[in-house]
Design a protein around this motif. Structure first.
Motif, PDB file in Angstrom:
ATOM      1  N   ARG A  24       0.837  -1.201   0.000  1.00 32.47           N
ATOM      2  CA  ARG A  24       0.000   0.000   0.000  1.00 32.47           C
ATOM      3  C   ARG A  24       0.868   1.246   0.000  1.00 32.47           C
ATOM      4  O   ARG A  24       0.626   2.183  -0.765  1.00 32.47           O
ATOM      5  CB  ARG A  24      -0.929   0.018   1.214  1.00 32.47           C
ATOM      6  CG  ARG A  24      -1.851   1.223   1.209  1.00 32.47           C
ATOM      7  CD  ARG A  24      -2.598   1.468   2.507  1.00 32.47           C
ATOM      8  NE  ARG A  24      -3.169   0.307   3.127  1.00 32.47           N
ATOM      9  CZ  ARG A  24      -2.842  -0.112   4.350  1.00 32.47           C
ATOM     10  NH1 ARG A  24      -1.951   0.531   5.069  1.00 32.47           N
ATOM     11  NH2 ARG A  24      -3.411  -1.178   4.861  1.00 32.47           N
ATOM     12  N   GLN A  25       1.892   1.261   0.838  1.00 36.64           N
ATOM     13  CA  GLN A  25       2.775   2.422   0.895  1.00 36.64           C
ATOM     14  C   GLN A  25       3.501   2.631  -0.435  1.00 36.64           C
ATOM     15  O   GLN A  25       3.656   3.759  -0.886  1.00 36.64           O
ATOM     16  CB  GLN A  25       3.794   2.260   2.025  1.00 36.64           C
ATOM     17  CG  GLN A  25       3.195   2.289   3.416  1.00 36.64           C
ATOM     18  CD  GLN A  25       2.520   3.595   3.734  1.00 36.64           C
ATOM     19  OE1 GLN A  25       1.307   3.726   3.574  1.00 36.64           O
ATOM     20  NE2 GLN A  25       3.277   4.565   4.174  1.00 36.64           N
ATOM     21  N   GLN A  26       3.918   1.556  -1.073  1.00 41.40           N
ATOM     22  CA  GLN A  26       4.601   1.677  -2.364  1.00 41.40           C
ATOM     23  C   GLN A  26       3.669   2.206  -3.440  1.00 41.40           C
ATOM     24  O   GLN A  26       4.053   3.053  -4.252  1.00 41.40           O
ATOM     25  CB  GLN A  26       5.188   0.324  -2.780  1.00 41.40           C
ATOM     26  CG  GLN A  26       6.355  -0.096  -1.930  1.00 41.40           C
ATOM     27  CD  GLN A  26       6.833  -1.504  -2.240  1.00 41.40           C
ATOM     28  OE1 GLN A  26       6.201  -2.244  -2.987  1.00 41.40           O
ATOM     29  NE2 GLN A  26       7.961  -1.882  -1.663  1.00 41.40           N
ATOM     30  N   MET A  27       2.424   1.718  -3.461  1.00 40.56           N
ATOM     31  CA  MET A  27       1.464   2.205  -4.457  1.00 40.56           C
ATOM     32  C   MET A  27       1.123   3.675  -4.218  1.00 40.56           C
ATOM     33  O   MET A  27       1.012   4.459  -5.168  1.00 40.56           O
ATOM     34  CB  MET A  27       0.187   1.357  -4.437  1.00 40.56           C
ATOM     35  CG  MET A  27       0.363   0.001  -5.082  1.00 40.56           C
ATOM     36  SD  MET A  27      -1.219  -0.854  -5.247  1.00 40.56           S
ATOM     37  CE  MET A  27      -1.170  -1.896  -3.817  1.00 40.56           C
ATOM     38  N   LEU A  28       0.977   4.057  -2.969  1.00 38.01           N
ATOM     39  CA  LEU A  28       0.696   5.454  -2.664  1.00 38.01           C
ATOM     40  C   LEU A  28       1.881   6.345  -3.001  1.00 38.01           C
ATOM     41  O   LEU A  28       1.702   7.461  -3.504  1.00 38.01           O
ATOM     42  CB  LEU A  28       0.319   5.612  -1.182  1.00 38.01           C
ATOM     43  CG  LEU A  28      -1.067   5.140  -0.783  1.00 38.01           C
ATOM     44  CD1 LEU A  28      -1.204   5.110   0.731  1.00 38.01           C
ATOM     45  CD2 LEU A  28      -2.128   6.026  -1.399  1.00 38.01           C
ATOM     46  N   ALA A  29       3.103   5.861  -2.752  1.00 38.56           N
ATOM     47  CA  ALA A  29       4.300   6.654  -3.044  1.00 38.56           C
ATOM     48  C   ALA A  29       4.439   6.935  -4.537  1.00 38.56           C
ATOM     49  O   ALA A  29       4.975   7.974  -4.933  1.00 38.56           O
ATOM     50  CB  ALA A  29       5.538   5.938  -2.520  1.00 38.56           C
ATOM     51  N   LYS A  30       3.938   6.032  -5.371  1.00 34.71           N
ATOM     52  CA  LYS A  30       3.984   6.245  -6.821  1.00 34.71           C
ATOM     53  C   LYS A  30       2.983   7.303  -7.271  1.00 34.71           C
ATOM     54  O   LYS A  30       3.158   7.926  -8.311  1.00 34.71           O
ATOM     55  CB  LYS A  30       3.701   4.939  -7.566  1.00 34.71           C
ATOM     56  CG  LYS A  30       4.802   3.920  -7.450  1.00 34.71           C
ATOM     57  CD  LYS A  30       4.417   2.645  -8.174  1.00 34.71           C
ATOM     58  CE  LYS A  30       5.491   1.588  -7.991  1.00 34.71           C
ATOM     59  NZ  LYS A  30       5.105   0.303  -8.608  1.00 34.71           N
ATOM     60  N   GLN A  31       1.920   7.510  -6.480  1.00 37.14           N
ATOM     61  CA  GLN A  31       0.843   8.393  -6.906  1.00 37.14           C
ATOM     62  C   GLN A  31       0.906   9.784  -6.274  1.00 37.14           C
ATOM     63  O   GLN A  31       0.327  10.728  -6.817  1.00 37.14           O
ATOM     64  CB  GLN A  31      -0.512   7.746  -6.590  1.00 37.14           C
ATOM     65  CG  GLN A  31      -0.726   6.461  -7.356  1.00 37.14           C
ATOM     66  CD  GLN A  31      -2.065   5.825  -7.026  1.00 37.14           C
ATOM     67  OE1 GLN A  31      -2.988   6.492  -6.597  1.00 37.14           O
ATOM     68  NE2 GLN A  31      -2.155   4.524  -7.233  1.00 37.14           N
ATOM     69  N   VAL A  32       1.547   9.924  -5.134  1.00 34.38           N
ATOM     70  CA  VAL A  32       1.615  11.219  -4.464  1.00 34.38           C
ATOM     71  C   VAL A  32       3.048  11.511  -4.033  1.00 34.38           C
ATOM     72  O   VAL A  32       3.881  10.603  -3.953  1.00 34.38           O
ATOM     73  CB  VAL A  32       0.674  11.282  -3.232  1.00 34.38           C
ATOM     74  CG1 VAL A  32      -0.766  11.125  -3.639  1.00 34.38           C
ATOM     75  CG2 VAL A  32       1.048  10.260  -2.199  1.00 34.38           C
ATOM     76  N   SER A  33       3.314  12.777  -3.729  1.00 37.77           N
ATOM     77  CA  SER A  33       4.654  13.152  -3.277  1.00 37.77           C
ATOM     78  C   SER A  33       4.899  12.621  -1.868  1.00 37.77           C
ATOM     79  O   SER A  33       3.967  12.247  -1.150  1.00 37.77           O
ATOM     80  CB  SER A  33       4.804  14.677  -3.293  1.00 37.77           C
ATOM     81  OG  SER A  33       3.970  15.253  -2.306  1.00 37.77           O
ATOM     82  N   LYS A  34       6.158  12.631  -1.476  1.00 35.57           N
ATOM     83  CA  LYS A  34       6.530  12.114  -0.160  1.00 35.57           C
ATOM     84  C   LYS A  34       5.862  12.925   0.950  1.00 35.57           C
ATOM     85  O   LYS A  34       5.375  12.370   1.931  1.00 35.57           O
ATOM     86  CB  LYS A  34       8.057  12.162  -0.017  1.00 35.57           C
ATOM     87  CG  LYS A  34       8.586  11.485   1.201  1.00 35.57           C
ATOM     88  CD  LYS A  34      10.099  11.477   1.189  1.00 35.57           C
ATOM     89  CE  LYS A  34      10.629  10.688   2.356  1.00 35.57           C
ATOM     90  NZ  LYS A  34      12.095  10.620   2.329  1.00 35.57           N
ATOM     91  N   GLU A  35       5.807  14.236   0.793  1.00 36.56           N
ATOM     92  CA  GLU A  35       5.175  15.092   1.795  1.00 36.56           C
ATOM     93  C   GLU A  35       3.665  14.822   1.882  1.00 36.56           C
ATOM     94  O   GLU A  35       3.101  14.734   2.965  1.00 36.56           O
ATOM     95  CB  GLU A  35       5.424  16.553   1.451  1.00 36.56           C
ATOM     96  CG  GLU A  35       4.892  17.519   2.492  1.00 36.56           C
ATOM     97  CD  GLU A  35       5.215  18.955   2.128  1.00 36.56           C
ATOM     98  OE1 GLU A  35       4.270  19.757   2.095  1.00 36.56           O
ATOM     99  OE2 GLU A  35       6.396  19.248   1.879  1.00 36.56           O
ATOM    100  N   SER A  36       3.047  14.664   0.733  1.00 36.15           N
ATOM    101  CA  SER A  36       1.607  14.370   0.719  1.00 36.15           C
ATOM    102  C   SER A  36       1.322  13.006   1.332  1.00 36.15           C
ATOM    103  O   SER A  36       0.317  12.838   2.029  1.00 36.15           O
ATOM    104  CB  SER A  36       1.071  14.406  -0.713  1.00 36.15           C
ATOM    105  OG  SER A  36       1.173  15.694  -1.246  1.00 36.15           O
TER     106      SER A  36
END
Length: 174
Positions: A54-66
């Motif tokens: 989940r974290q990897q998929m989210l990291a691909k879609q949003v910036s690190k700060e977001s």
């Protein structure tokens, strides 16, 4: 098929004929406690299976700060939901039963995980995390503790809750 039938009729799955009524009640209680502990291991293990993907998929879609803001916001929201809905879930469990609610947690988690696999958008992934964690905490762990308190004698409750905590830790390790 014969082996399955033989196992179903074995003394491990039902009380022995020579047992007293008290021994049969004790046997049923122990079996219920094992089921509750298995539930804890399964729901905890299930909830932890998607953390890294989940974290990897989210990291691909949003910036690190977001991503940091999303995760922190979700954690705060989960804590607030647990606080707000605990009394309601307690009343509901008294009305419809703890087992029904305990089965809701894995069902909700599984269905949202299936949706997250098919449509891994930020909204779906965060919804899966929030609903899954709230369901695990309120409908999983809290119901397990309540079911143990309902079924275990007062003098043995501490040992049963310790076993439940051990099962939770076992689920995290697995």
């Amino acid at each position: 098929a014969r082996q399955v039938a033989a196992e179903a009729n074995s003394s491990e799955h039902r009380p022995r004929a020579g047992m007293t009524e008290m021994e049969q009640d004790e046997w049923r209680l122990e079996r219920a406690v094992r089921g509750i502990l298995l539930h804890q291991v399964c729901t905890t293990g299930l909830s932890l299976t998607l953390i890294q993907p989940r974290q990897q998929m989210l990291a691909k879609q949003v910036s690190k700060e977001s991503l940091t803001n999303l995760v922190n916001g979700a954690s705060s929201f989960i804590a607030a939901m647990e606080f707000l809905f605990s009394p309601t879930i307690g009343v509901l469990s008294d009305r419809i039963g703890r087992r029904s609610l305990m089965l809701t947690a894995p069902a909700a988690s599984f269905s949202l995980r299936a949706l997250a696999c098919l449509r891994p958008s930020v909204f779906v992934l965060m919804s899966e995390r929030i609903v899954g964690d709230v369901a695990r905490a309120l409908l999983g762990s809290a119901m397990c503790h309540a079911a143990l308190a309902d079924s275990v004698q007062a003098g043995r409750l501490t040992a049963a809750l310790a076993r439940c905590s051990s099962a939770l830790g076992g689920g995290m390790i697995l």
